[in-house]
Design a protein around this motif. Sequence first.
Motif, PDB file in Angstrom:
ATOM      1  N   SER A 147      10.927   2.268  -0.064  1.00  0.00           N
ATOM      2  CA  SER A 147       9.990   3.373  -0.202  1.00  0.00           C
ATOM      3  C   SER A 147       9.510   3.726   1.197  1.00  0.00           C
ATOM      4  O   SER A 147       9.038   2.856   1.932  1.00  0.00           O
ATOM      5  CB  SER A 147       8.802   2.956  -1.063  1.00  0.00           C
ATOM      6  N   GLN A 148       9.662   4.990   1.561  1.00  0.00           N
ATOM      7  CA  GLN A 148       9.215   5.466   2.862  1.00  0.00           C
ATOM      8  C   GLN A 148       8.085   6.450   2.605  1.00  0.00           C
ATOM      9  O   GLN A 148       8.304   7.494   1.998  1.00  0.00           O
ATOM     10  CB  GLN A 148      10.389   6.167   3.575  1.00  0.00           C
ATOM     11  N   TYR A 158      19.425   9.018   0.052  1.00  0.00           N
ATOM     12  CA  TYR A 158      18.230   9.509  -0.623  1.00  0.00           C
ATOM     13  C   TYR A 158      18.358   9.295  -2.124  1.00  0.00           C
ATOM     14  O   TYR A 158      19.401   9.564  -2.709  1.00  0.00           O
ATOM     15  CB  TYR A 158      18.059  11.002  -0.319  1.00  0.00           C
ATOM     16  N   VAL A 160      11.230  -2.259  -2.346  1.00  0.00           N
ATOM     17  CA  VAL A 160      10.821  -2.115  -3.747  1.00  0.00           C
ATOM     18  C   VAL A 160      11.631  -3.096  -4.583  1.00  0.00           C
ATOM     19  O   VAL A 160      12.863  -3.075  -4.550  1.00  0.00           O
ATOM     20  CB  VAL A 160      11.077  -0.676  -4.250  1.00  0.00           C
ATOM     21  N   GLU A 179       8.906  10.048  -3.893  1.00  0.00           N
ATOM     22  CA  GLU A 179       7.971   8.988  -4.310  1.00  0.00           C
ATOM     23  C   GLU A 179       7.009   9.605  -5.314  1.00  0.00           C
ATOM     24  O   GLU A 179       6.462  10.685  -5.082  1.00  0.00           O
ATOM     25  CB  GLU A 179       7.224   8.445  -3.092  1.00  0.00           C
ATOM     26  N   LEU A 219       5.959  -4.148  -4.092  1.00  0.00           N
ATOM     27  CA  LEU A 219       6.261  -3.546  -2.797  1.00  0.00           C
ATOM     28  C   LEU A 219       6.013  -4.573  -1.702  1.00  0.00           C
ATOM     29  O   LEU A 219       4.932  -5.150  -1.623  1.00  0.00           O
ATOM     30  CB  LEU A 219       5.398  -2.311  -2.560  1.00  0.00           C
ATOM     31  N   GLU A 231       6.704  -2.962 -10.477  1.00  0.00           N
ATOM     32  CA  GLU A 231       7.261  -2.897  -9.133  1.00  0.00           C
ATOM     33  C   GLU A 231       6.425  -3.728  -8.174  1.00  0.00           C
ATOM     34  O   GLU A 231       5.203  -3.713  -8.222  1.00  0.00           O
ATOM     35  CB  GLU A 231       7.283  -1.455  -8.620  1.00  0.00           C
ATOM     36  N   VAL A 257      16.293  -1.035  -2.603  1.00  0.00           N
ATOM     37  CA  VAL A 257      15.588   0.241  -2.558  1.00  0.00           C
ATOM     38  C   VAL A 257      14.383   0.114  -1.628  1.00  0.00           C
ATOM     39  O   VAL A 257      13.659  -0.883  -1.667  1.00  0.00           O
ATOM     40  CB  VAL A 257      15.137   0.681  -3.969  1.00  0.00           C
ATOM     41  N   TYR A 317       9.454   9.311  -0.088  1.00  0.00           N
ATOM     42  CA  TYR A 317      10.637   9.274  -0.920  1.00  0.00           C
ATOM     43  C   TYR A 317      11.228   7.882  -0.904  1.00  0.00           C
ATOM     44  O   TYR A 317      10.827   7.027  -0.126  1.00  0.00           O
ATOM     45  CB  TYR A 317      11.673  10.301  -0.469  1.00  0.00           C
ATOM     46  N   ARG A 318      12.183   7.673  -1.788  1.00  0.00           N
ATOM     47  CA  ARG A 318      12.892   6.398  -1.864  1.00  0.00           C
ATOM     48  C   ARG A 318      14.341   6.573  -1.453  1.00  0.00           C
ATOM     49  O   ARG A 318      14.938   7.608  -1.720  1.00  0.00           O
ATOM     50  CB  ARG A 318      12.812   5.838  -3.285  1.00  0.00           C
ATOM     51  N   GLN A 373      18.161   4.146  -0.900  1.00  0.00           N
ATOM     52  CA  GLN A 373      18.864   2.903  -1.225  1.00  0.00           C
ATOM     53  C   GLN A 373      19.740   2.549  -0.056  1.00  0.00           C
ATOM     54  O   GLN A 373      20.399   3.406   0.537  1.00  0.00           O
ATOM     55  CB  GLN A 373      19.702   3.071  -2.488  1.00  0.00           C
TER      56      GLN A 373
END
Length: 164
Positions: free
Chosen positions: A60-61, A88, A33, A92, A46, A44, A58, A159-160, A162
Amino acid sequence: MKRPLLTTLLSLTGLTLAQSAGPVQLDLTLNLVRSVKVDGKPTEQLTPNPGAVLPGQVLSQVVTARNTGTTALKNVPITLPVPRNTFYLAPEQGLSGARAEYSFDGGKTFGTAPLKKTVTVTENGKAVRKEIEVKPSEYTTVRWTVAELAAGKTLKLGYRVQVK
């Protein structure tokens, strides 16, 4: 931490996806991201399956769950670990409203946010047990329970994180 971290991320999530058997098919999408400006407005960007990731970036999963069976499934648990070398951040946005639970002990126990844990601290020379809130950055696993997944239907959960 470029290639090894990404390999670790993909292998950990692959193990989780492989545990699903039966009529639920899970497909994982991992995106880098980035914040970019388009026509002067922040947006954003992706990047799917990034070739390398760096600390602070970051990811995104998102897992897509598909009921490949012929009947509706009820109370379907879908579990994803928070990959090593990441922490975590948040769910998302704009995905399914399935009930999410979190774990801070590697998936042994789950609860709804905010999670609490008991710690022992020393106050005035005495050991005192206190209940404290677990920070989302300490979450190790996310589990969603899908109330019902109709035959042939799909939903997205995610969820995102880092990179540490």
